[in-house]
Design a protein around this motif. Structure first.
Motif, PDB file in Angstrom:
ATOM      1  N   LEU A 159       0.975  -1.320   0.062  1.00  0.00           N
ATOM      2  CA  LEU A 159      -0.064   0.050   0.261  1.00  0.00           C
ATOM      3  C   LEU A 159       0.753   1.359   0.121  1.00  0.00           C
ATOM      4  O   LEU A 159       0.301   2.297  -0.326  1.00  0.00           O
ATOM      5  N   LYS A 160       2.082   1.204  -0.042  1.00  0.00           N
ATOM      6  CA  LYS A 160       2.918   2.380   0.346  1.00  0.00           C
ATOM      7  C   LYS A 160       2.736   3.524  -0.860  1.00  0.00           C
ATOM      8  O   LYS A 160       2.822   4.706  -0.228  1.00  0.00           O
ATOM      9  N   ASP A 161       2.713   3.358  -1.761  1.00  0.00           N
ATOM     10  CA  ASP A 161       2.362   4.432  -3.041  1.00  0.00           C
ATOM     11  C   ASP A 161       0.918   4.695  -3.127  1.00  0.00           C
ATOM     12  O   ASP A 161       0.639   5.426  -4.013  1.00  0.00           O
ATOM     13  N   LYS A 162       0.064   4.125  -2.284  1.00  0.00           N
ATOM     14  CA  LYS A 162      -1.465   4.235  -2.661  1.00  0.00           C
ATOM     15  C   LYS A 162      -2.077   5.113  -1.497  1.00  0.00           C
ATOM     16  O   LYS A 162      -2.989   5.868  -1.793  1.00  0.00           O
ATOM     17  N   VAL A 163      -1.488   5.055  -0.330  1.00  0.00           N
ATOM     18  CA  VAL A 163      -2.294   5.833   0.669  1.00  0.00           C
ATOM     19  C   VAL A 163      -1.254   5.826   1.897  1.00  0.00           C
ATOM     20  O   VAL A 163      -0.445   5.390   2.155  1.00  0.00           O
ATOM     21  N   LYS A 164      -1.803   6.658   2.720  1.00  0.00           N
ATOM     22  CA  LYS A 164      -0.989   7.048   4.168  1.00  0.00           C
ATOM     23  C   LYS A 164      -1.144   5.784   5.007  1.00  0.00           C
ATOM     24  O   LYS A 164      -2.240   5.531   5.244  1.00  0.00           O
ATOM     25  N   ILE A 165       0.043   5.408   5.297  1.00  0.00           N
ATOM     26  CA  ILE A 165       0.054   4.341   6.484  1.00  0.00           C
ATOM     27  C   ILE A 165       0.583   4.429   7.728  1.00  0.00           C
ATOM     28  O   ILE A 165       1.667   5.316   7.779  1.00  0.00           O
ATOM     29  N   THR A 166      -0.128   4.233   8.735  1.00  0.00           N
ATOM     30  CA  THR A 166       0.440   4.650  10.231  1.00  0.00           C
ATOM     31  C   THR A 166       0.281   2.922  10.761  1.00  0.00           C
ATOM     32  O   THR A 166      -0.300   2.309  10.611  1.00  0.00           O
ATOM     33  N   ARG A 167       1.205   3.173  12.165  1.00  0.00           N
ATOM     34  CA  ARG A 167       1.127   2.064  12.865  1.00  0.00           C
ATOM     35  C   ARG A 167       0.809   2.552  14.078  1.00  0.00           C
ATOM     36  O   ARG A 167       1.142   3.566  14.848  1.00  0.00           O
ATOM     37  N   LEU A 168       0.398   1.693  15.301  1.00  0.00           N
ATOM     38  CA  LEU A 168       0.174   1.938  16.713  1.00  0.00           C
ATOM     39  C   LEU A 168       1.573   1.915  17.072  1.00  0.00           C
ATOM     40  O   LEU A 168       2.455   1.081  16.807  1.00  0.00           O
ATOM     41  N   ALA A 169       2.036   2.781  17.862  1.00  0.00           N
ATOM     42  CA  ALA A 169       3.294   2.838  18.579  1.00  0.00           C
ATOM     43  C   ALA A 169       3.238   1.961  19.683  1.00  0.00           C
ATOM     44  O   ALA A 169       2.481   2.091  20.700  1.00  0.00           O
ATOM     45  N   TYR A 170       4.125   0.893  19.806  1.00  0.00           N
ATOM     46  CA  TYR A 170       4.619   0.213  20.918  1.00  0.00           C
ATOM     47  C   TYR A 170       5.795   0.529  21.466  1.00  0.00           C
ATOM     48  O   TYR A 170       6.756   0.033  21.025  1.00  0.00           O
ATOM     49  N   GLY A 171       6.111   1.038  22.242  1.00  0.00           N
ATOM     50  CA  GLY A 171       7.419   1.297  23.107  1.00  0.00           C
ATOM     51  C   GLY A 171       8.170   2.237  22.255  1.00  0.00           C
ATOM     52  O   GLY A 171       7.816   3.191  21.686  1.00  0.00           O
ATOM     53  N   ILE A 172       9.419   1.905  21.819  1.00  0.00           N
ATOM     54  CA  ILE A 172      10.416   2.591  21.329  1.00  0.00           C
ATOM     55  C   ILE A 172      10.254   2.105  19.719  1.00  0.00           C
ATOM     56  O   ILE A 172      10.165   1.218  19.481  1.00  0.00           O
ATOM     57  N   PRO A 173      10.175   3.110  18.822  1.00  0.00           N
ATOM     58  CA  PRO A 173       9.805   2.946  17.378  1.00  0.00           C
ATOM     59  C   PRO A 173      11.109   2.038  17.024  1.00  0.00           C
ATOM     60  O   PRO A 173      12.080   2.178  17.337  1.00  0.00           O
ATOM     61  N   ILE A 174      10.778   1.139  16.212  1.00  0.00           N
ATOM     62  CA  ILE A 174      11.553   0.211  15.652  1.00  0.00           C
ATOM     63  C   ILE A 174      12.050   0.544  14.172  1.00  0.00           C
ATOM     64  O   ILE A 174      13.015  -0.060  13.640  1.00  0.00           O
ATOM     65  N   GLY A 175      11.665   1.613  13.611  1.00  0.00           N
ATOM     66  CA  GLY A 175      12.200   1.997  12.358  1.00  0.00           C
ATOM     67  C   GLY A 175      11.553   3.365  11.969  1.00  0.00           C
ATOM     68  O   GLY A 175      10.757   3.696  12.304  1.00  0.00           O
ATOM     69  N   GLY A 176      12.148   3.992  11.041  1.00  0.00           N
ATOM     70  CA  GLY A 176      11.557   5.160  10.390  1.00  0.00           C
ATOM     71  C   GLY A 176      10.718   5.093   9.256  1.00  0.00           C
ATOM     72  O   GLY A 176      10.301   5.984   8.610  1.00  0.00           O
ATOM     73  N   HIS A 177      10.440   3.881   8.733  1.00  0.00           N
ATOM     74  CA  HIS A 177       9.764   3.633   7.481  1.00  0.00           C
ATOM     75  C   HIS A 177       8.294   3.770   7.788  1.00  0.00           C
ATOM     76  O   HIS A 177       7.613   4.179   6.410  1.00  0.00           O
ATOM     77  N   LEU A 178       7.639   3.760   8.869  1.00  0.00           N
ATOM     78  CA  LEU A 178       6.398   4.165   9.100  1.00  0.00           C
ATOM     79  C   LEU A 178       6.057   5.221   9.870  1.00  0.00           C
ATOM     80  O   LEU A 178       6.782   5.778  10.947  1.00  0.00           O
ATOM     81  N   ASP A 179       4.939   5.961   9.635  1.00  0.00           N
ATOM     82  CA  ASP A 179       4.513   7.003  10.731  1.00  0.00           C
ATOM     83  C   ASP A 179       3.802   6.319  11.822  1.00  0.00           C
ATOM     84  O   ASP A 179       3.092   5.294  11.471  1.00  0.00           O
ATOM     85  N   TYR A 180       3.891   6.729  13.143  1.00  0.00           N
ATOM     86  CA  TYR A 180       3.308   6.190  13.946  1.00  0.00           C
ATOM     87  C   TYR A 180       2.035   7.110  14.576  1.00  0.00           C
ATOM     88  O   TYR A 180       2.049   8.285  14.555  1.00  0.00           O
ATOM     89  N   THR A 181       0.997   6.336  14.324  1.00  0.00           N
ATOM     90  CA  THR A 181      -0.214   7.088  14.760  1.00  0.00           C
ATOM     91  C   THR A 181      -0.235   7.692  16.119  1.00  0.00           C
ATOM     92  O   THR A 181       0.358   6.845  17.157  1.00  0.00           O
ATOM     93  N   ASP A 182      -0.938   8.847  16.641  1.00  0.00           N
ATOM     94  CA  ASP A 182      -0.882   9.424  17.761  1.00  0.00           C
ATOM     95  C   ASP A 182      -2.138   9.084  18.680  1.00  0.00           C
ATOM     96  O   ASP A 182      -2.611   9.379  19.581  1.00  0.00           O
ATOM     97  N   SER A 183      -2.823   7.965  17.997  1.00  0.00           N
ATOM     98  CA  SER A 183      -3.853   7.620  18.535  1.00  0.00           C
ATOM     99  C   SER A 183      -3.641   6.425  19.828  1.00  0.00           C
ATOM    100  O   SER A 183      -3.979   5.401  19.631  1.00  0.00           O
TER     101      SER A 183
END
Length: 194
Positions: A159-183
């Motif tokens: 999906l990376k070229d089709k839509v904004k992708i976010t992840r739930l943040a679990y502790g320390i971020p494991i990489g910079g490839h995803l935006d982490y949702t502030d939810s």
């Protein structure tokens, strides 16, 4: 103890439930033995209707009593935001917080090479079919396990070229490839669901 066969069969049936050992199963069987006929019939009806009255939503894969679940049928939900979860119990956890107003997509599991569960065995293609020009965000809310992360990375790649992708943040971020949702409310719901 040497129980009658039918009572023993009931105990063994209860032991098939996750987390139910011999003692708990025995206690459940004794509890049912004390029920009045009406309560027992209500319980048996609920069990029988589980297979015939509960189905998967044709849009998101959530549990439903009809073609669409109550969330997909709700005209007030934000259809431009899709939260991707592993199972319907994840939806129940998020909905209990009463903070998220988007829609969901149930994968019915995660990629697990050891168990032979491949991407084509999950509900991923129907997610791809749901993404259109109006879709603003896909929140990947899989568990922070190896299988959950593998599944999230696989979907992100699709999906990376089709839509904004976010992840739930679990502790320390494991990489910079995803935006982490502030939810944070979604995160709190997931931490308390199991």
């Amino acid at each position: 103890m040497n129980y009658p066969k039918k009572f023993n069969d009931l105990i063994q049936a209860f032991q098939k439930l996750p987390g139910v050992g011999a003692k708990t199963a025995e206690r459940y069987a004794y509890t049912m033995l004390d029920w009045d006929p009406e309560t027992l019939n209500d319980f048996l009806d609920a069990m029988n209707h589980m297979k015939t009255g509960i189905q998967r939503c044709k849009i998101c894969g959530n549990l439903s009593s009809g073609e669409k679940c109550s969330i997909c049928a709700d005209p007030n939900r934000n259809r431009n935001m899709i939260c991707v979860v592993e199972s319907p119990k994840d939806i129940a956890a998020i909905e209990s917080m009463q903070e998220y107003n988007g829609v969901y997509h149930v994968l019915n599991g995660t990629i697990n090479m050891k168990k032979g569960i491949l991407p084509d065995q999950l509900n991923i293609q129907s997610l791809l079919d749901r993404i259109n020009e109006e879709t603003q965000e896909v929140i990947l809310a899989t568990d922070p396990t190896m299988d959950g992360e593998t599944t999230a990375l696989y979907i992100e790649k699709l999906l990376k070229d089709k839509v904004k992708i976010t992840r739930l943040a679990y502790g320390i971020p494991i990489g910079g490839h995803l935006d982490y949702t502030d939810s944070l409310t979604l995160l709190r719901a997931f931490q308390g669901r199991k």
